[in-house]
Design a protein around this motif. Structure first.
Motif, mmCIF file in Angstrom:
data_model
loop_
_atom_site.group_PDB
_atom_site.id
_atom_site.type_symbol
_atom_site.label_atom_id
_atom_site.label_comp_id
_atom_site.label_asym_id
_atom_site.label_seq_id
_atom_site.Cartn_x
_atom_site.Cartn_y
_atom_site.Cartn_z
ATOM 1 N N ARG A 135 55.201 -24.095 -63.087
ATOM 2 C CA ARG A 135 54.985 -22.971 -63.944
ATOM 3 C C ARG A 135 53.362 -23.197 -64.233
ATOM 4 O O ARG A 135 52.828 -22.990 -65.535
ATOM 5 C CB ARG A 135 55.897 -23.290 -65.171
ATOM 6 N N TYR A 136 53.604 -24.451 -64.049
ATOM 7 C CA TYR A 136 51.558 -24.690 -64.481
ATOM 8 C C TYR A 136 50.059 -24.439 -62.685
ATOM 9 O O TYR A 136 48.634 -24.221 -63.758
ATOM 10 C CB TYR A 136 51.497 -26.532 -64.393
ATOM 11 N N LEU A 137 50.795 -24.813 -62.232
ATOM 12 C CA LEU A 137 49.933 -23.800 -60.594
ATOM 13 C C LEU A 137 48.769 -22.629 -61.083
ATOM 14 O O LEU A 137 49.671 -21.744 -61.257
ATOM 15 C CB LEU A 137 50.550 -24.030 -58.944
ATOM 16 N N ARG A 138 47.368 -23.029 -61.216
ATOM 17 C CA ARG A 138 46.403 -21.988 -61.553
ATOM 18 C C ARG A 138 45.461 -21.183 -60.164
ATOM 19 O O ARG A 138 45.375 -19.949 -60.216
ATOM 20 C CB ARG A 138 46.054 -22.284 -63.042
ATOM 21 N N THR A 139 45.775 -22.430 -59.408
ATOM 22 C CA THR A 139 44.192 -22.259 -58.426
ATOM 23 C C THR A 139 45.166 -23.012 -57.048
ATOM 24 O O THR A 139 45.966 -24.653 -57.008
ATOM 25 C CB THR A 139 43.134 -22.961 -58.193
ATOM 26 N N LEU A 140 44.814 -22.186 -56.380
ATOM 27 C CA LEU A 140 45.654 -23.035 -54.683
ATOM 28 C C LEU A 140 44.614 -22.223 -53.431
ATOM 29 O O LEU A 140 44.716 -21.060 -53.475
ATOM 30 C CB LEU A 140 47.134 -22.110 -55.079
ATOM 31 N N PRO A 158 54.684 -18.411 -61.989
ATOM 32 C CA PRO A 158 53.635 -17.435 -63.317
ATOM 33 C C PRO A 158 52.677 -17.350 -63.821
ATOM 34 O O PRO A 158 51.754 -16.839 -64.473
ATOM 35 C CB PRO A 158 54.893 -17.483 -63.940
ATOM 36 N N ALA A 159 51.532 -19.024 -63.237
ATOM 37 C CA ALA A 159 50.348 -19.051 -63.752
ATOM 38 C C ALA A 159 49.519 -19.058 -62.924
ATOM 39 O O ALA A 159 48.049 -19.517 -62.637
ATOM 40 C CB ALA A 159 50.436 -20.633 -64.401
ATOM 41 N N LEU A 160 49.722 -18.729 -61.863
ATOM 42 C CA LEU A 160 48.998 -18.450 -60.548
ATOM 43 C C LEU A 160 48.000 -17.305 -60.672
ATOM 44 O O LEU A 160 48.700 -16.239 -60.627
ATOM 45 C CB LEU A 160 49.432 -18.769 -59.162
ATOM 46 N N GLU A 161 46.902 -17.874 -60.405
ATOM 47 C CA GLU A 161 45.211 -16.462 -60.647
ATOM 48 C C GLU A 161 44.423 -17.357 -59.680
ATOM 49 O O GLU A 161 43.929 -15.742 -59.402
ATOM 50 C CB GLU A 161 44.749 -17.067 -62.055
#
Length: 398
Positions: A135-140, A158-161
């Protein structure tokens, strides 16, 4: 010489700031700060970031020692949240696989917000075919990683941007995310017979460059602002019977690549339909690739397009139909750049043009006021394009 001050100004900073500073160091260096003073003894255990860096084989680093060090580090570290985790290997081998997978799971468990995996060596990193749930991952950010189907379904993130894939092997038929805003796929490969479907309805920016295999199918991206697509010689969607500017298409004597198209979407656009809402487009292709030419027959109007950059692919058909078609379907276009037979970034010749509205009605956008033609030499091919543009009331000065 002035007397040496005994004041430790860095050590006087708040713990939270020191934790953040240490996160920029490789993990080995961060741990070594424990010998600086009593104040620093345990600071490394609560850094906001974790950088695991494996050196190249010729630098004589003992891989077993690195694995042992990182395993002990993760055991001794406080269970504080991680803003960033960066795992980079200059020489990655098969024995490293289970360790790196464990470190990735550790990062996810500690609520990492930005995760970077960069692998170099004789083998790729093969991530498990399991969904990534955070639920916290934003950048991969992934480099030289093999990605399977379950992993590329980001419903559990749901937070991946921001998703970047560089030199990765895409072993899946779908990439999907409802939250994704920025997607970059650079020099990645897919060996599947079917096209990889990209479903990202919230996407704002897209970069597809140097794809190896079949061109991905892009589903509708209504919020897209910028897209850069470059199909080079590694794209498998090439016409084997290509004659300068002409594809064999759906003819009786068509090549095996052109027809039949066994992807279930033979009547729809592959690329252009998905990016037709973009405001800024950069579309490049090698001459024999047929996807753009095929898509023009099915693509909807580029109703929001303001700036457009094209290469010679769009100008090589005998009647320049591809260029004419995309111009006629871009009603609010303001700037057109043609980068012809020149890779750049420096071009020997750069010409500016202007639209002459007094010469009668035009079938292209009345908003067009910036025209650029960039090339290395003005030859017959360039003169043909300039003459064609003149038919749309676009004039150039030399």
């Amino acid at each position: 010489m002035p007397p040496v001050s005994g004041v430790d100004r860095i050590g006087a900073l708040p713990d939270s700031l020191l934790h953040h500073m240490l996160s920029f160091l490789p993990a080995q260096a961060a741990v070594q700060t424990c010998v600086l003073a009593r104040r620093w003894r345990h600071l490394w255990r609560s850094t906001t970031g974790l950088r695991i860096v494996g050196l190249a084989e010729e630098e004589n680093l003992n891989a077993k020692e690195l694995r042992k060090f990182v395993d002990h580090l993760l055991i001794l570290r406080e269970r504080t949240n991680l803003d960033t985790v960066e795992i980079k290997f200059a020489y990655f081998c098969e024995e490293d696989q289970p360790y790196v997978k464990t470190w990735v799971r550790f990062a996810v468990m500690n609520k990492v917000r930005a995760l970077t995996l960069s692998i170099d060596g004789p083998v790729d990193l093969y991530l498990d075919n399991l969904p990534l749930v955070s639920r916290y991952l934003r950048t991969l950010d992934l480099t030289t990683v093999t990605l399977q189907e379950a992993f590329l379904d980001f419903a559990g993130c749901p937070a991946l941007e921001d998703l970047k894939m560089n030199y990765c092997n895409i072993d899946a038929d779908r990439i999907s995310s409802c939250s994704l805003k920025h997607l970059s796929i650079f020099n990645c490969s897919s060996k599947l017979d079917c096209r990889v479907h990209v479903s990202a309805p919230g996407l704002i920016s897209l970069k597809l460059v140097g794809l190896i295999g079949r061109t991905p199918f892009l589903e509708n991206m209504p919020l897209l602002d910028t897209a850069y697509v470059d199909l080079d010689e590694d794209c498998e969607d090439v016409c084997l019977n290509y004659v300068t500017g002409v594809f064999c298409g759906a003819k009786d004597n068509a090549c095996v690549n052109c027809v039949p198209i066994k992807d279930g979407i033979s009547s729809n656009s592959v690329l252009l339909g998905g990016i037709s809402s973009a405001k800024h487009l950069k579309l490049l292709s090698e001459s024999r690739n047929f996807i753009f030419a095929r898509d023009l027959k099915h693509s909807s109007t580029f109703s929001n397009l303001k700036t457009l950059l094209l290469n010679e692919y769009w100008c090589q058909a005998p009647d320049l139909d591809p260029l004419a078609c995309i111009l006629k379907n871009s009603p609010v276009l303001e700037k057109l750049t043609l980068q012809l037979f020149s890779k750049g970034p420096n071009h020997e010749v750069e010409m500016k043009g202007h639209y002459c509205s007094v010469e009668g009605p035009s079938t292209i956008s009345k908003h067009l006021n910036i025209f650029e033609v960039k090339c290395n030499v003005v030859d017959k091919r360039i003169l043909k394009v300039l003459k064609f543009l003149c038919s749309f009331n676009i004039c150039f000065s030399f």
